[in-house]
Scaffold this active site. Structure first.
Site, short mmCIF file in Angstrom:
data_model
loop_
_atom_site.label_atom_id
_atom_site.label_comp_id
_atom_site.label_asym_id
_atom_site.label_seq_id
_atom_site.Cartn_x
_atom_site.Cartn_y
_atom_site.Cartn_z
N SER A 429 93.63 103.64 20.17
CA SER A 429 92.25 103.15 20.21
C SER A 429 91.74 103.05 18.78
O SER A 429 92.20 103.76 17.88
CB SER A 429 91.38 104.13 21.00
OG SER A 429 90.00 103.87 20.79
N TYR A 442 88.01 112.56 23.17
CA TYR A 442 88.79 111.34 23.36
C TYR A 442 89.25 110.78 22.02
O TYR A 442 90.42 110.43 21.84
CB TYR A 442 87.95 110.30 24.11
CG TYR A 442 88.64 108.96 24.26
CD1 TYR A 442 89.56 108.75 25.28
CD2 TYR A 442 88.38 107.91 23.39
CE1 TYR A 442 90.21 107.54 25.43
CE2 TYR A 442 89.02 106.69 23.51
CZ TYR A 442 89.93 106.51 24.53
OH TYR A 442 90.58 105.31 24.65
#
Length: 548
Positions: A429, A442
């Site tokens: 990501s 995350y």
């Protein structure tokens, strides 16, 4: 072979067409076809469709809105954007039919529609593309006209555009005409256009003149740079309607492009021996492009939805045998119905080491003791203030996003090390570039994935295994449906799962790049500026985006 009339809805308009159902059991590939400038399906597309159906392909032939048997008022208005929407609706309709193998959709276009299929191949997830005497370059088409003709058409186009703004009826010009006449196509060969109309068919060859203002702005051939499925570009060397040099140049851009040149004019491929030659080469191309399967195998975790499901579709469409895994059995049943029984579907919790080992061992055993690629896609995300999330939510993120990647990569090694050109693709990501408030755990998990990828890329090089990661910005997936936070609203969700899946497929064939960034052009510029800014400024910007 059966042919019957069909209709489908495109942007509230009803488009009409024919569906040719080939003989045979089980799902088969489907060729979706539409004509070029103002053409309708009766103008020899049925000749191609009949032959394709006889060779075992289903075929969908349709008329664009405003033309032929399709609805749309006023009539004979050619709008490129609307025609592309009609293509999307036609492909959706084809995929909805039970007899169609939804992973093997072929786009077939000629002249103007030859350009459409180039532009739409990637977004529609086509398995192959046939572009016959295609329009590829708007500037090249303008240069092929005399200055007088270009000015003349522009004047009529502006007049028609003005009438449309005033909500008056269109101002029409002919699609084809004699040299130096007022028409869109005036090369000496343009007379061949009307030879395609069957006897007794009431054909309207008018076109609203506003289209003359658009053709020079439409250069779909450039899209082939991003197309990674087989593409056949058939070029007429004596084409005086769509410049042949531009078509050759576009065809050479495709990663899997095949360019064939024929000694003929623009309208010759529809008739006589030239028709036979073009069709023969198209069938030969499709036989290579669609089968037999290439024999490569891939395991995808979290394949039931979002990026994983889009990736499974793309791998299957390009000949890979997929082991689609997910913790949810019902989505695997849906995938089996969509992709077919030649693939494997396994319930898998990536945090369960014994289950991972069993699924991997069984899939490898069924395919000669190895598999070629692992896509570590399974992941979870919760976005909120750190203290508002439960400790169990933080732990789950770590177990799946870190532990799952660790488990799957480690337990895949015995099988990957036995394969040629093996690959591990980790879903990372852009939150691994800078720690993101409201998604601290995350973001940290993706920092781990990035560091793990870089290290394993070096370590496993000696085993012939290439390791890389995919770093997208926010993607429209079910995961994001359940997420919250100002950071999402500030940056926006601008990517689709299929855009990321297309990058995954490209990465599967690349042995050099470690990080694949997926983002919009605008945000790439913003990030490039931000990443080179002083650390305090960068921190303030992240803080502002996240609402802290």
């Amino acid at each position: 072979m059966d042919r019957f009339d069909i209709t489908f809805t495109s942007d509230s308009e009803t488009c009409a067409g024919w569906f040719y159902r080939a003989a045979g059991d089980g799902p088969a590939p489907c060729i979706v076809m539409a004509h070029g400038l103002a053409g309708v399906k009766e103008m020899r597309l049925d000749a191609y469709a009949d032959r394709f159906a006889a060779r075992g392909f289903h075929v969908l032939v349709f008329d664009y809105r405003h033309f032929g048997a399709s609805d749309g008022s006023p009539r004979q208005v050619l709008d490129i954007g609307e025609q592309q929407l009609d293509w999307r609706a036609a492909v959706d309709y084809a995929r909805s039919r039970s007899e169609v193998d939804s992973t093997r959709i072929v786009l077939w276009g000629s002249s103007l529609s030859g350009g459409h299929v180039m532009a739409l191949a990637k977004p529609l997830g086509a398995a192959a593309v046939i572009a016959q005497v295609p329009h590829t370059d708007g500037i090249a088409s303008l240069r092929a006209m005399s200055p007088v003709q270009s000015l003349r058409l522009s004047a009529h186009g502006l007049y028609d555009l003005t009438r449309s703004i005033l909500r008056l009826s269109p101002h029409y010009i002919p699609a084809s005409g004699e040299p130096n006449s007022l028409a869109l196509m005036t090369a000496p060969e343009a007379a061949g256009y009307l030879r395609l109309v069957p006897d007794g068919h009431d054909f309207d060859q008018r076109v609203a003149a506003r289209f003359a203002l658009r053709i020079g702005l439409y250069t779909p051939g450039r899209a082939l740079r991003e197309v990674d499925v087989p593409v056949l570009v058939q070029v007429a060397s004596r084409d005086a309607t769509t410049p042949s040099a531009a078509a050759v140049k576009a065809g050479n851009l495709a990663r899997c492009g095949v360019v064939r040149t024929y000694d003929c004019g623009h309208f010759d491929p529809y008739l006589g021996s030239t028709f036979d030659t073009f069709f023969s080469d198209q069938v030969e191309f499709l036989q290579r492009a669609l089968g037999p399967r290439q024999g490569k195998t891939v395991v995808i975790t979290g394949a039931g939805a979002g990026i994983g499901r889009a990736a499974a579709r793309r791998f299957a469409a390009t000949g890979w045998t997929v082991c689609a895994t997910d913790i949810n059995p019902s989505v695997l049943d849906e995938m089996r119905a969509e992709l077919g029984d030649e693939h494997t579907y396994a319930i898998l919790d990536v945090t369960d080491k014994a289950q991972v080992a069993r699924v991997f061992d069984e899939f490898a055993a069924a395919h000669g003791g190895s598999f070629n690629a692992l896509v570590n896609n399974a992941g979870v995300a919760f976005i909120d203030n750190f203290e508002k999330l439960s400790l169990e939510q933080h732990e789950l993120i770590t177990r799946v996003n870190v532990g799952g990647v660790l488990n799957c990569t480690y337990l895949a090694f015995p099988h990957l090390s036995e394969a040629d050109d093996a690959k591990v693709i980790n879903l990372c990501s852009l939150s691994a570039e800078y720690g993101i408030p409201s998604e601290a755990t995350y973001s940290a998990s993706k920092f781990w994935v990035r560091g793990f990828t870089e290290a394993m890329n070096i370590e496993w090089e000696r085993h012939g295994i290439h390791v890389c990661d995919i770093m997208p910005n926010f993607v429209a997936t079910p995961m994001m449906d359940a997420s919250h936070g100002q950071i999402v609203d500030s940056i926006g969700i601008n990517l689709t799962a299929d855009q990321v899946a297309a990058t995954i497929l490209r990465a599967a064939d690349d042995r050099h790049r470690v990080h694949w960034i997926v983002d919009t052009a605008k945000l790439k510029v913003v990030r490039a500026i931000t990443n080179k800014s002083p650390a305090p400024f960068r921190r303030r910007l992240i803080k502002k985006f996240a609402g802290y």
